[in-house]
Design a protein around this motif. Structure first.
Motif, PDB file in Angstrom:
ATOM      1  N   SER A  29       0.824  -1.210   0.000  1.00  0.00           N
ATOM      2  CA  SER A  29       0.000   0.000   0.000  1.00  0.00           C
ATOM      3  C   SER A  29       0.858   1.260   0.000  1.00  0.00           C
ATOM      4  CB  SER A  29      -0.963   0.002   1.188  1.00  0.00           C
ATOM      5  OG  SER A  29      -0.271   0.157   2.401  1.00  0.00           O
ATOM      6  N   VAL A  30       2.008   1.205   0.672  1.00  0.00           N
ATOM      7  CA  VAL A  30       2.930   2.353   0.635  1.00  0.00           C
ATOM      8  C   VAL A  30       3.464   2.533  -0.785  1.00  0.00           C
ATOM      9  CG1 VAL A  30       5.163   3.215   1.442  1.00  0.00           C
ATOM     10  CG2 VAL A  30       3.538   2.241   3.079  1.00  0.00           C
ATOM     11  N   LEU A  31       3.877   1.436  -1.402  1.00  0.00           N
ATOM     12  CA  LEU A  31       4.353   1.509  -2.789  1.00  0.00           C
ATOM     13  C   LEU A  31       3.251   1.978  -3.735  1.00  0.00           C
ATOM     14  CD1 LEU A  31       6.528  -1.716  -3.063  1.00  0.00           C
ATOM     15  CD2 LEU A  31       7.325   0.651  -3.077  1.00  0.00           C
ATOM     16  N   LEU A  32       2.043   1.505  -3.507  1.00  0.00           N
ATOM     17  CA  LEU A  32       0.910   1.915  -4.339  1.00  0.00           C
ATOM     18  C   LEU A  32       0.674   3.418  -4.225  1.00  0.00           C
ATOM     19  CD1 LEU A  32      -1.371   0.940  -6.220  1.00  0.00           C
ATOM     20  CD2 LEU A  32      -2.763   0.619  -4.175  1.00  0.00           C
ATOM     21  N   SER A  33       0.780   3.943  -3.031  1.00  0.00           N
ATOM     22  CA  SER A  33       0.616   5.387  -2.835  1.00  0.00           C
ATOM     23  C   SER A  33       1.701   6.167  -3.568  1.00  0.00           C
ATOM     24  CB  SER A  33       0.657   5.727  -1.346  1.00  0.00           C
ATOM     25  OG  SER A  33      -0.396   5.142  -0.660  1.00  0.00           O
ATOM     26  N   LEU A  34       2.935   5.693  -3.469  1.00  0.00           N
ATOM     27  CA  LEU A  34       4.040   6.382  -4.141  1.00  0.00           C
ATOM     28  C   LEU A  34       3.910   6.336  -5.659  1.00  0.00           C
ATOM     29  CD1 LEU A  34       7.047   5.230  -1.935  1.00  0.00           C
ATOM     30  CD2 LEU A  34       6.006   7.513  -2.018  1.00  0.00           C
ATOM     31  N   VAL A  35       3.586   5.176  -6.195  1.00  0.00           N
ATOM     32  CA  VAL A  35       3.446   5.037  -7.646  1.00  0.00           C
ATOM     33  C   VAL A  35       2.276   5.886  -8.156  1.00  0.00           C
ATOM     34  CG1 VAL A  35       2.874   3.410  -9.500  1.00  0.00           C
ATOM     35  CG2 VAL A  35       4.536   2.773  -7.757  1.00  0.00           C
ATOM     36  N   THR A  36       1.166   5.876  -7.432  1.00  0.00           N
ATOM     37  CA  THR A  36       0.013   6.685  -7.829  1.00  0.00           C
ATOM     38  C   THR A  36       0.358   8.164  -7.791  1.00  0.00           C
ATOM     39  OG1 THR A  36      -1.477   4.993  -6.971  1.00  0.00           O
ATOM     40  CG2 THR A  36      -2.419   7.173  -7.331  1.00  0.00           C
ATOM     41  N   TRP A  37       1.092   8.572  -6.774  1.00  0.00           N
ATOM     42  CA  TRP A  37       1.513   9.972  -6.662  1.00  0.00           C
ATOM     43  C   TRP A  37       2.380  10.383  -7.852  1.00  0.00           C
ATOM     44  CZ3 TRP A  37       6.561  11.823  -5.174  1.00  0.00           C
ATOM     45  CH2 TRP A  37       6.618  13.208  -4.978  1.00  0.00           C
ATOM     46  N   VAL A  38       3.337   9.535  -8.222  1.00  0.00           N
ATOM     47  CA  VAL A  38       4.218   9.838  -9.358  1.00  0.00           C
ATOM     48  C   VAL A  38       3.417   9.893 -10.659  1.00  0.00           C
ATOM     49  CG1 VAL A  38       6.099   8.914 -10.778  1.00  0.00           C
ATOM     50  CG2 VAL A  38       6.323   8.974  -8.294  1.00  0.00           C
TER      51      VAL A  38
ATOM     52  N   ASP B 285      -0.521  15.360 -14.457  1.00  0.00           N
ATOM     53  CA  ASP B 285      -0.765  16.789 -14.275  1.00  0.00           C
ATOM     54  C   ASP B 285       0.217  17.628 -15.082  1.00  0.00           C
ATOM     55  OD1 ASP B 285      -2.878  16.262 -12.623  1.00  0.00           O
ATOM     56  OD2 ASP B 285      -1.759  16.616 -10.754  1.00  0.00           O
ATOM     57  N   ALA B 286       1.476  17.208 -15.143  1.00  0.00           N
ATOM     58  CA  ALA B 286       2.472  17.938 -15.923  1.00  0.00           C
ATOM     59  C   ALA B 286       2.129  17.900 -17.409  1.00  0.00           C
ATOM     60  CB  ALA B 286       3.859  17.357 -15.687  1.00  0.00           C
ATOM     61  N   LEU B 287       1.658  16.769 -17.889  1.00  0.00           N
ATOM     62  CA  LEU B 287       1.259  16.672 -19.293  1.00  0.00           C
ATOM     63  C   LEU B 287       0.030  17.528 -19.579  1.00  0.00           C
ATOM     64  CD1 LEU B 287       1.743  12.866 -19.959  1.00  0.00           C
ATOM     65  CD2 LEU B 287       3.160  14.749 -20.782  1.00  0.00           C
ATOM     66  N   ALA B 288      -0.886  17.593 -18.632  1.00  0.00           N
ATOM     67  CA  ALA B 288      -2.073  18.412 -18.818  1.00  0.00           C
ATOM     68  C   ALA B 288      -1.728  19.883 -18.846  1.00  0.00           C
ATOM     69  CB  ALA B 288      -3.097  18.133 -17.718  1.00  0.00           C
ATOM     70  N   ILE B 289      -0.764  20.321 -18.014  1.00  0.00           N
ATOM     71  CA  ILE B 289      -0.356  21.722 -18.009  1.00  0.00           C
ATOM     72  C   ILE B 289       0.333  22.073 -19.314  1.00  0.00           C
ATOM     73  CG2 ILE B 289       1.269  23.335 -16.928  1.00  0.00           C
ATOM     74  CD1 ILE B 289       0.617  21.965 -14.248  1.00  0.00           C
ATOM     75  N   ASP B 290       1.229  21.189 -19.798  1.00  0.00           N
ATOM     76  CA  ASP B 290       1.914  21.443 -21.055  1.00  0.00           C
ATOM     77  C   ASP B 290       0.945  21.492 -22.214  1.00  0.00           C
ATOM     78  OD1 ASP B 290       4.321  21.616 -19.820  1.00  0.00           O
ATOM     79  OD2 ASP B 290       4.942  19.565 -20.273  1.00  0.00           O
ATOM     80  N   ARG B 291      -0.074  20.666 -22.194  1.00  0.00           N
ATOM     81  CA  ARG B 291      -1.045  20.636 -23.278  1.00  0.00           C
ATOM     82  C   ARG B 291      -1.842  21.933 -23.318  1.00  0.00           C
ATOM     83  NH1 ARG B 291      -3.658  15.460 -22.793  1.00  0.00           N
ATOM     84  NH2 ARG B 291      -4.581  16.411 -20.991  1.00  0.00           N
ATOM     85  N   THR B 292      -2.165  22.513 -22.181  1.00  0.00           N
ATOM     86  CA  THR B 292      -2.941  23.762 -22.187  1.00  0.00           C
ATOM     87  C   THR B 292      -2.081  24.948 -22.586  1.00  0.00           C
ATOM     88  OG1 THR B 292      -2.507  24.075 -19.822  1.00  0.00           O
ATOM     89  CG2 THR B 292      -4.541  22.954 -20.429  1.00  0.00           C
ATOM     90  N   ARG B 293      -0.784  24.882 -22.346  1.00  0.00           N
ATOM     91  CA  ARG B 293       0.103  25.977 -22.743  1.00  0.00           C
ATOM     92  C   ARG B 293       0.257  26.059 -24.257  1.00  0.00           C
ATOM     93  NH1 ARG B 293       4.911  25.443 -18.287  1.00  0.00           N
ATOM     94  NH2 ARG B 293       3.656  26.130 -16.527  1.00  0.00           N
ATOM     95  N   ARG B 294       0.165  24.929 -24.932  1.00  0.00           N
ATOM     96  CA  ARG B 294       0.320  24.914 -26.392  1.00  0.00           C
ATOM     97  C   ARG B 294      -0.882  25.505 -27.099  1.00  0.00           C
ATOM     98  NH1 ARG B 294       2.019  18.838 -27.058  1.00  0.00           N
ATOM     99  NH2 ARG B 294       3.521  18.831 -25.390  1.00  0.00           N
ATOM    100  N   LEU B 295      -2.043  25.461 -26.444  1.00  0.00           N
ATOM    101  CA  LEU B 295      -3.256  25.964 -27.093  1.00  0.00           C
ATOM    102  C   LEU B 295      -3.265  27.428 -27.093  1.00  0.00           C
ATOM    103  CD1 LEU B 295      -5.893  23.577 -25.555  1.00  0.00           C
ATOM    104  CD2 LEU B 295      -4.880  23.471 -27.816  1.00  0.00           C
TER     105      LEU B 295
END
Length: 123
Positions: free
Chosen positions: A98-107, A113-123
């Motif tokens: 469960s600790v590993l699951l939390s870390l992997v989900t967080w990453v 989120d980083a991909l979503a921010i980059d995608r909105t900057r291109r528009l």
């Protein structure tokens, strides 16, 4: 759409944990629909059972300065394994998983989120 994306992200996280840690794995021959089902069951267990257990275990959680939450998370993963093709080798393995699951989900959420921010900057 967001629900489906979260479900896929949870399934990917769960699958990644089974590849990283031998204490948590899927039964041999498990296909992606069973992985998605396990992620869905984990979400339902976390939404319905965890709040009740969290409330009942509040005194011990306070006494352990919140560390008992790790045990609760492990119990939720262990409970999920009882209903799905997920196999957990005991409570200790469930806590580590469960600790590993939390870390992997967080990453993965940070990457998404980083991909979503980059995608909105291109528009």
């Amino acid at each position: 759409m967001r629900f489906l994306l979260n479900l896929i992200l949870s399934a990917l996280s769960l699958y990644a944990v089974t590849r990283m840690y031998s204490g948590v794995n899927f039964a041999p021959g498990t296909e992606w629909p069973q992985v998605l089902l396990a992620a869905l069951v984990l979400g339902v267990v976390n939404a319905l059972v965890r709040p009740l257990l969290g409330l009942l275990s509040l005194p011990i959680t306070i006494l352990t300065f919140g560390l008992f939450t790790l045990v609760l998370n492990g119990l939720m993963l262990w409970l999920t394994a009882e209903f799905t093709a997920l196999d957990v080798n005991g409570l200790g393995a469930a806590i580590v998983g469960s600790v590993l699951l939390s870390l992997v989900t967080w990453v993965l959420n940070a990457i998404l989120d980083a991909l979503a921010i980059d995608r909105t900057r291109r528009l």
